[in-house]
Scaffold this motif. Sequence first.
Motif, short mmCIF file in Angstrom:
data_model
loop_
_atom_site.label_atom_id
_atom_site.label_comp_id
_atom_site.label_asym_id
_atom_site.label_seq_id
_atom_site.Cartn_x
_atom_site.Cartn_y
_atom_site.Cartn_z
N VAL A 94 15.68 -2.88 38.57
CA VAL A 94 15.92 -3.63 37.34
C VAL A 94 17.42 -3.83 37.14
O VAL A 94 18.23 -2.97 37.48
CB VAL A 94 15.32 -2.92 36.10
N ASP A 95 17.74 -4.99 36.61
CA ASP A 95 19.09 -5.27 36.16
C ASP A 95 19.12 -5.07 34.65
O ASP A 95 18.23 -5.56 33.94
CB ASP A 95 19.50 -6.71 36.47
N VAL A 96 20.10 -4.33 34.18
CA VAL A 96 20.24 -4.09 32.75
C VAL A 96 21.63 -4.58 32.33
O VAL A 96 22.65 -4.09 32.82
CB VAL A 96 20.07 -2.59 32.40
N SER A 97 21.63 -5.58 31.45
CA SER A 97 22.88 -6.13 30.93
C SER A 97 23.07 -5.70 29.49
O SER A 97 22.11 -5.61 28.73
CB SER A 97 22.86 -7.66 30.98
N VAL A 98 24.31 -5.42 29.15
CA VAL A 98 24.68 -5.12 27.76
C VAL A 98 25.62 -6.23 27.30
O VAL A 98 26.58 -6.56 28.01
CB VAL A 98 25.36 -3.74 27.65
N TRP A 99 25.35 -6.77 26.14
CA TRP A 99 26.11 -7.89 25.60
C TRP A 99 26.73 -7.51 24.26
O TRP A 99 26.06 -6.92 23.41
CB TRP A 99 25.20 -9.09 25.36
N THR A 100 27.99 -7.84 24.07
CA THR A 100 28.67 -7.71 22.78
C THR A 100 29.59 -8.92 22.64
O THR A 100 29.69 -9.75 23.56
CB THR A 100 29.53 -6.43 22.68
N LEU A 101 30.31 -8.97 21.54
CA LEU A 101 31.35 -9.98 21.40
C LEU A 101 32.51 -9.62 22.33
O LEU A 101 32.74 -8.44 22.64
CB LEU A 101 31.83 -10.05 19.96
N LYS A 102 33.24 -10.62 22.78
CA LYS A 102 34.36 -10.40 23.69
C LYS A 102 35.37 -9.41 23.11
O LYS A 102 35.92 -8.57 23.82
CB LYS A 102 35.04 -11.72 24.00
N SER A 103 35.57 -9.50 21.81
CA SER A 103 36.53 -8.61 21.15
C SER A 103 36.07 -7.16 21.11
O SER A 103 36.84 -6.27 20.75
CB SER A 103 36.80 -9.10 19.72
N GLN A 104 34.82 -6.90 21.52
CA GLN A 104 34.25 -5.55 21.50
C GLN A 104 34.01 -5.02 22.92
O GLN A 104 33.06 -4.30 23.18
CB GLN A 104 32.93 -5.56 20.72
N ARG A 105 34.90 -5.36 23.84
CA ARG A 105 34.69 -4.97 25.24
C ARG A 105 34.57 -3.46 25.41
O ARG A 105 33.73 -2.98 26.18
CB ARG A 105 35.83 -5.51 26.12
N ALA A 106 35.36 -2.68 24.69
CA ALA A 106 35.25 -1.22 24.79
C ALA A 106 33.88 -0.75 24.32
O ALA A 106 33.28 0.16 24.92
CB ALA A 106 36.37 -0.54 24.00
N THR A 107 33.35 -1.36 23.28
CA THR A 107 32.02 -1.03 22.78
C THR A 107 30.96 -1.40 23.81
O THR A 107 30.01 -0.64 24.04
CB THR A 107 31.74 -1.77 21.45
N ALA A 146 27.02 0.38 27.79
CA ALA A 146 26.53 0.31 29.17
C ALA A 146 26.55 1.70 29.81
O ALA A 146 25.63 2.07 30.56
CB ALA A 146 27.37 -0.67 29.98
N GLN A 147 27.57 2.50 29.51
CA GLN A 147 27.64 3.86 30.03
C GLN A 147 26.55 4.74 29.42
O GLN A 147 25.94 5.57 30.10
CB GLN A 147 29.01 4.47 29.76
N GLN A 148 26.28 4.55 28.13
CA GLN A 148 25.20 5.29 27.48
C GLN A 148 23.86 4.96 28.13
O GLN A 148 23.05 5.87 28.40
CB GLN A 148 25.15 4.96 25.98
N VAL A 149 23.62 3.68 28.41
CA VAL A 149 22.39 3.26 29.07
C VAL A 149 22.30 3.90 30.47
O VAL A 149 21.24 4.39 30.87
CB VAL A 149 22.30 1.72 29.14
N LEU A 150 23.40 3.93 31.20
CA LEU A 150 23.43 4.58 32.51
C LEU A 150 23.03 6.04 32.39
O LEU A 150 22.15 6.53 33.11
CB LEU A 150 24.83 4.47 33.12
N ASN A 151 23.67 6.76 31.48
CA ASN A 151 23.37 8.19 31.31
C ASN A 151 21.92 8.42 30.91
O ASN A 151 21.26 9.33 31.44
CB ASN A 151 24.31 8.80 30.28
N LEU A 152 21.41 7.61 29.99
CA LEU A 152 20.01 7.74 29.58
C LEU A 152 19.07 7.48 30.75
O LEU A 152 18.10 8.22 30.96
CB LEU A 152 19.70 6.77 28.44
N THR A 153 19.35 6.43 31.50
CA THR A 153 18.48 6.03 32.61
C THR A 153 18.41 7.11 33.68
O THR A 153 17.34 7.42 34.21
CB THR A 153 18.96 4.70 33.22
#
Length: 126
Positions: free
Chosen positions: A55-68, A73-80
């Motif tokens: 599976v491909d898992v993408s996380v989307w935010t506003l450009k100004s929220q790149r750190a978020t 995405a790191q939280q999703v990695l750890n959970l997975t």
Amino acid sequence: MGYPDIEVLLVAYYKLKTGKRAVTELPASLETEVPVIQVARVPSPTAYRLDRPQVDVSVWTLKSQRATCSALAQQVLNLTLTDLPGPRRATGVVTAAAAVTGPHWLPDPNPNLCRYLASYQLAAHT
């Protein structure tokens, strides 16, 4: 023997664990609905008793929220990798998970959005 719909399983799981919107299809008004986690199964094998979905898992935010975006995405990695495998869920069991590619930034045609993508190889059964 049937296999769980891995997209349904992961959408429910990510929504529950992160409290964020999780989908298979991006909403038309994505800019106003971020953050969003998108799950998409890519062509992958099945076996006698075990589905082997990638599976491909993408996380989307506003450009100004790149750190978020990166942090989610790191939280999703750890959970997975650490929380998902093992317990029976409403639609099936994921018995193993590995990162094929870790979360990484991708440019988006919409200059107002930020996207991080990761790919996972799972093993699942009902």
